[in-house]
Motif scaffolding. Structure first.
Motif, PDB file in Angstrom:
ATOM      1  N   ASP A  92       0.855  -1.184   0.000  1.00  0.00           N
ATOM      2  CA  ASP A  92       0.000   0.000   0.000  1.00  0.00           C
ATOM      3  C   ASP A  92       0.895   1.240   0.000  1.00  0.00           C
ATOM      4  O   ASP A  92       1.641   1.467   0.966  1.00  0.00           O
ATOM      5  CB  ASP A  92      -0.915  -0.015   1.231  1.00  0.00           C
ATOM      6  CG  ASP A  92      -1.835   1.196   1.253  1.00  0.00           C
ATOM      7  OD1 ASP A  92      -2.700   1.289   0.357  1.00  0.00           O
ATOM      8  OD2 ASP A  92      -1.673   2.064   2.142  1.00  0.00           O
ATOM      9  N   THR A  95       0.596   3.767   2.921  1.00  0.00           N
ATOM     10  CA  THR A  95       1.206   3.267   4.154  1.00  0.00           C
ATOM     11  C   THR A  95       2.728   3.325   4.069  1.00  0.00           C
ATOM     12  O   THR A  95       3.397   3.714   5.038  1.00  0.00           O
ATOM     13  CB  THR A  95       0.749   1.817   4.419  1.00  0.00           C
ATOM     14  OG1 THR A  95      -0.677   1.796   4.491  1.00  0.00           O
ATOM     15  CG2 THR A  95       1.331   1.285   5.710  1.00  0.00           C
ATOM     16  N   HIS A  98       3.872   6.751   4.669  1.00  0.00           N
ATOM     17  CA  HIS A  98       3.698   7.075   6.089  1.00  0.00           C
ATOM     18  C   HIS A  98       4.814   6.459   6.934  1.00  0.00           C
ATOM     19  O   HIS A  98       5.358   7.103   7.835  1.00  0.00           O
ATOM     20  CB  HIS A  98       2.321   6.569   6.547  1.00  0.00           C
ATOM     21  CG  HIS A  98       2.133   6.586   8.031  1.00  0.00           C
ATOM     22  ND1 HIS A  98       2.056   7.745   8.758  1.00  0.00           N
ATOM     23  CD2 HIS A  98       2.020   5.571   8.929  1.00  0.00           C
ATOM     24  CE1 HIS A  98       1.884   7.447  10.037  1.00  0.00           C
ATOM     25  NE2 HIS A  98       1.867   6.135  10.163  1.00  0.00           N
ATOM     26  N   VAL A 120      -0.343  -5.072   2.649  1.00  0.00           N
ATOM     27  CA  VAL A 120      -1.679  -5.262   3.219  1.00  0.00           C
ATOM     28  C   VAL A 120      -2.474  -6.231   2.326  1.00  0.00           C
ATOM     29  O   VAL A 120      -2.174  -6.380   1.140  1.00  0.00           O
ATOM     30  CB  VAL A 120      -2.450  -3.915   3.321  1.00  0.00           C
ATOM     31  CG1 VAL A 120      -1.689  -2.921   4.198  1.00  0.00           C
ATOM     32  CG2 VAL A 120      -2.707  -3.327   1.941  1.00  0.00           C
ATOM     33  N   VAL A 126      -7.593   0.100   3.881  1.00  0.00           N
ATOM     34  CA  VAL A 126      -6.598   0.378   4.920  1.00  0.00           C
ATOM     35  C   VAL A 126      -7.155   1.365   5.950  1.00  0.00           C
ATOM     36  O   VAL A 126      -7.737   2.388   5.581  1.00  0.00           O
ATOM     37  CB  VAL A 126      -5.305   0.936   4.288  1.00  0.00           C
ATOM     38  CG1 VAL A 126      -4.359   1.470   5.370  1.00  0.00           C
ATOM     39  CG2 VAL A 126      -4.617  -0.156   3.478  1.00  0.00           C
ATOM     40  N   PRO A 128      -5.815   3.931   8.473  1.00  0.00           N
ATOM     41  CA  PRO A 128      -4.513   4.560   8.747  1.00  0.00           C
ATOM     42  C   PRO A 128      -4.160   4.531  10.232  1.00  0.00           C
ATOM     43  O   PRO A 128      -5.042   4.657  11.095  1.00  0.00           O
ATOM     44  CB  PRO A 128      -4.707   6.008   8.268  1.00  0.00           C
ATOM     45  CG  PRO A 128      -5.930   5.989   7.411  1.00  0.00           C
ATOM     46  CD  PRO A 128      -6.796   4.885   7.928  1.00  0.00           C
ATOM     47  N   ASN A 129      -2.875   4.368  10.526  1.00  0.00           N
ATOM     48  CA  ASN A 129      -2.366   4.334  11.895  1.00  0.00           C
ATOM     49  C   ASN A 129      -1.408   5.505  12.068  1.00  0.00           C
ATOM     50  O   ASN A 129      -0.229   5.410  11.766  1.00  0.00           O
ATOM     51  CB  ASN A 129      -1.654   3.012  12.135  1.00  0.00           C
ATOM     52  CG  ASN A 129      -1.053   2.913  13.530  1.00  0.00           C
ATOM     53  OD1 ASN A 129      -1.155   3.851  14.326  1.00  0.00           O
ATOM     54  ND2 ASN A 129      -0.437   1.782  13.820  1.00  0.00           N
ATOM     55  N   ARG A 130      -1.920   6.636  12.572  1.00  0.00           N
ATOM     56  CA  ARG A 130      -1.059   7.817  12.632  1.00  0.00           C
ATOM     57  C   ARG A 130       0.003   7.713  13.716  1.00  0.00           C
ATOM     58  O   ARG A 130       0.996   8.423  13.708  1.00  0.00           O
ATOM     59  CB  ARG A 130      -1.892   9.094  12.783  1.00  0.00           C
ATOM     60  CG  ARG A 130      -2.621   9.252  14.087  1.00  0.00           C
ATOM     61  CD  ARG A 130      -3.312  10.629  14.159  1.00  0.00           C
ATOM     62  NE  ARG A 130      -4.486  10.603  14.978  1.00  0.00           N
ATOM     63  CZ  ARG A 130      -4.491  10.862  16.290  1.00  0.00           C
ATOM     64  NH1 ARG A 130      -3.360  11.128  16.910  1.00  0.00           N
ATOM     65  NH2 ARG A 130      -5.618  10.838  16.972  1.00  0.00           N
ATOM     66  N   THR A 133       3.487   2.099  12.814  1.00  0.00           N
ATOM     67  CA  THR A 133       3.790   1.641  11.452  1.00  0.00           C
ATOM     68  C   THR A 133       2.830   0.569  10.944  1.00  0.00           C
ATOM     69  O   THR A 133       2.749   0.343   9.742  1.00  0.00           O
ATOM     70  CB  THR A 133       5.224   1.083  11.394  1.00  0.00           C
ATOM     71  OG1 THR A 133       5.380   0.107  12.427  1.00  0.00           O
ATOM     72  CG2 THR A 133       6.245   2.191  11.577  1.00  0.00           C
ATOM     73  N   PRO A 135      -0.520  -0.760   9.756  1.00  0.00           N
ATOM     74  CA  PRO A 135      -1.839  -0.244   9.381  1.00  0.00           C
ATOM     75  C   PRO A 135      -2.952  -1.184   9.840  1.00  0.00           C
ATOM     76  O   PRO A 135      -2.724  -2.376  10.036  1.00  0.00           O
ATOM     77  CB  PRO A 135      -1.776  -0.223   7.848  1.00  0.00           C
ATOM     78  CG  PRO A 135      -0.825  -1.324   7.500  1.00  0.00           C
ATOM     79  CD  PRO A 135       0.183  -1.358   8.615  1.00  0.00           C
ATOM     80  N   MET A 159      -7.144   4.907  15.970  1.00  0.00           N
ATOM     81  CA  MET A 159      -7.757   4.355  14.757  1.00  0.00           C
ATOM     82  C   MET A 159      -9.268   4.196  14.933  1.00  0.00           C
ATOM     83  O   MET A 159     -10.041   4.436  14.007  1.00  0.00           O
ATOM     84  CB  MET A 159      -7.105   3.007  14.426  1.00  0.00           C
ATOM     85  CG  MET A 159      -5.631   3.161  14.079  1.00  0.00           C
ATOM     86  SD  MET A 159      -4.720   1.598  14.130  1.00  0.00           S
ATOM     87  CE  MET A 159      -4.930   1.081  12.445  1.00  0.00           C
TER      88      MET A 159
END
Lengths: 420, 420
Positions: A92, A95, A98, A120, A126, A128-130, A133, A135, A159
């Motif tokens: 992805d 990702t 990121h 993924v 997906v 997102p996982n701010r 790492t 996702p 999330m």
């Protein structure tokens, strides 16, 4: 919509970690009308994870999975999710970008195991996982949803709040679930149930409302739950049931929802511009600790005396040594003299005191472990109440502190009688 | 033997309560060789509870159930257990006597719903509940076990430790799992890891031993786990690894396993026949609370002063008002004067003090939220140490109390230097 939450991790099965992810997700799901019906925890091994996936997705509209998404060898969730949905892994690009940006920002080396986290399942959306790492991923099949997230609480929580709740808010099937909790103290669970009587009189008979009794050493919580498609109906029901409970047990209800008794008395002291002092023996500073847990408590709490020895009671509070010799350190007379002394020494408007036998030792047939006197002094009166708080030292402190603060609450609210 | 833990309660499914019972039971089961393979949570309704009972008892040697045993209408577990094992309820005379005795001791009325708790399934063995009225019950079928306990943690925990573990200790099947925890404080997790270095040097390479770092506001726990069929091997490994850790970090290890720092300093004070007084501002009585959580603490703890206001510091501890005016209530000078004053007023051998800014308000650029001074006074010296404990009020109290008690521990053990 109904849900099952699956948490994966050996650390949960050996009891190393208390599972707080389940409660968080369940509480948040409730706010968008998703009712969690089951929670399952399994370890990092293929067979139980496979079984849990299949059983949960067959039974519920939403399955939320956390754990096993890290970069190490024991993280198996992504492989098993691919197998379950018959798909393969693709990179992805969002990702990947990121992960590179996060590595740069945190000044970390970009090793292969980190880059692999951008792989993924082909058929997922997906999440997102701010904050990390790994996702998250969401699968949809025939109007049912399967969400997979990392087990690290602060990554997962963001999330859920940022992505999953807005996603489900527009898709849930309209059932609204709301709770209200009324917190009682100074009455046992059985007596409270007796006082409240037949719950069907106010819960109604359509099954939309339930009432739970949740006892703990601080008192019993009454939790009202209403589930219905009509928000106005839900709010009206909550209000009606709360009124009915208050009509039956108002005296014992000190707060609603998450508020603690020390916050309630703190607000009352602030409103009435009254100050407080404490004189503690058996509770050993625990009442002062609770009072000072409230931000801003220095506005009304002046000082506390932890007079563990008889000499301290005499020197710091002016309790006459002969009074202690005659009635004992654990007596109504000493409790009264402690409260009066704390009030006089501190100049506070109100003083509370506490003297008792917290155990396990120190009891006698006349004065058994658990015996406790709570003293009260203000400008108008000085008196003490007698209690029995059991033989578990820490529970004793919980109960005694709660009784003392409850006595203060009732006095500030000018109840006719302060005990029972 | 393998196990499944089933927790029952709507409060868990709505996320109102974090499930700590599962982790407790799993951790304890480990110590007698029972490996938990699955944890399931369901609500207070018949169908999911029935399904969970049947699935768990078909899959595992041991099933442990908690929750739903109270006296109110939402407590359904006992009825469903009877149904599952095809039995009915009979009065257990031992439990009835216990309930009557408990009611008398706690001064509670004996109403029917309490007496009904003495009804137990005919075919079970009663697990006594010394902390409450709801008994536990154990069923055995073909060498498999089904244990049911109340959900109230302190009731359940005592039943597991006092009754269930000794019962299973003689019946489990061979793999021995033992843990030892060394508790450190006064050093961060990363620094501790650096000091300990390469763990493979002392853990060995056969995979039987692992080491986990478990950080929390009170310090970092080091948990050693050894799994093997040979008990002598397990004990020798634990001892070898503990020695290696102590050689690397002895200074920071204040206790092993479940012991708290207040118990450690209590034992030292008792052994050295020394007495203690406390003067607290920002911790608001929390240090005194911890000290008095130890049974028998009245032998060495004389008294505490919770001097929340400046006037209390001056009147109760003799801290000069001009000293506070010059240096501020949060200063090394005030902390020293508080400790010296508490020692002088109480006649104790040692006094500790604490003054700081617990937040969230009250900070300034020069004295930010989190700033804290711990004072110490004995016959030989009076001094204060400076700390920073962060901006979360309750965590602040945890950390400040821990630092104060650790300072006391190091002084009682005559460490060359008391900080760092």
């Amino acid at each position: 919509m109904t849900a099952e939450i699956i948490t994966i991790g050996d650390e949960l099965l050996i009891g190393q970690v208390i599972n707080s992810n389940q409660a968080f997700i369940a509480e948040r799901f409730n706010t968008v009308g998703i009712v969690t019906e089951r929670m399952t925890t399994v370890g990092d091994s293929d067979v139980p994870v496979r079984e849990a996936f299949a059983a949960a997705f067959a039974r519920h509209d939403v399955v939320a999975v956390t754990g096993g998404l890290g970069p190490t060898h024991d993280d198996i969730t992504k492989r098993l999710v691919c197998e379950f949905f018959g798909t393969d892994l693709v990179t992805d690009e969002g990702t990947l970008a990121h992960i590179k940006e996060l590595a740069q920002r945190r000044n970390l080396p970009l090793i292969q195991s980190n880059l692999d986290q951008a792989l993924v399942p082909r058929s997922c959306t997906v999440i997102p996982n701010r904050n990390g790492t790994a996702p998250g991923m969401l699968f949809e099949r025939d109007g049912r949803y399967f969400a997979v997230m990392p087990g690290v609480p602060f990554e997962m929580k963001a999330m859920v709040d940022d992505w999953l709740l807005p996603f489900f808010a527009g898709r849930s099937d309209g059932l609204i679930v709301r709770h209200r909790t009324l917190k009682t103290t100074g009455i046992g669970e059985s007596m409270l149930a007796k006082r409240i009587g037949d719950v069907s009189e106010f819960l109604g008979t359509d099954g939309s409302a339930t009432l739970a009794f949740l006892p703990n050493p601080m008192g019993t919580k009454l939790r009202i739950t209403v589930k219905h498609r009509d928000a106005a109906f839900v709010d009206a029901s909550l209000a009606r049931i709360e009124s009915a409970l208050r009509a039956r047990a108002e005296r014992y209800i000190y707060a609603s929802d998450e508020q603690e008794l020390e916050h309630v008395v703190g607000r009352l002291l602030n409103e009435q511009r009254r100050t407080l002092a404490l004189a503690e023996s058996c509770t050993g500073g625990f009442i002062a600790h609770r009072v000072t847990n409230v931000p801003g408590s220095s506005a009304y709490f002046l000082r506390g005396f932890v007079t563990y020895s008889d000499r301290a009671k005499t020197e710091d509070l002016g309790v006459p040594a002969e009074l202690i010799a005659r009635h004992g350190a654990v007596s109504a007379e000493t409790a009264e003299a402690m409260a009066a002394g704390a009030r006089r020494r501190s100049g506070a408007d109100i003083a509370l005191s506490c003297t008792g036998i917290a155990g396990p030792g120190g009891g006698s047939p006349e004065k058994p472990v658990g015996l406790c006197y709570i003293g009260f002094a203000d400008a108008a009166r000085t008196f003490a109440l007698k209690f029995s708080f059991g033989d578990h030292r820490l529970r004793f402190k919980d109960r005694a502190s709660q009784a003392a603060l409850e006595l203060l609450r009732r006095s500030l609210l000018r109840f006719d009688t302060l005990d029972g």
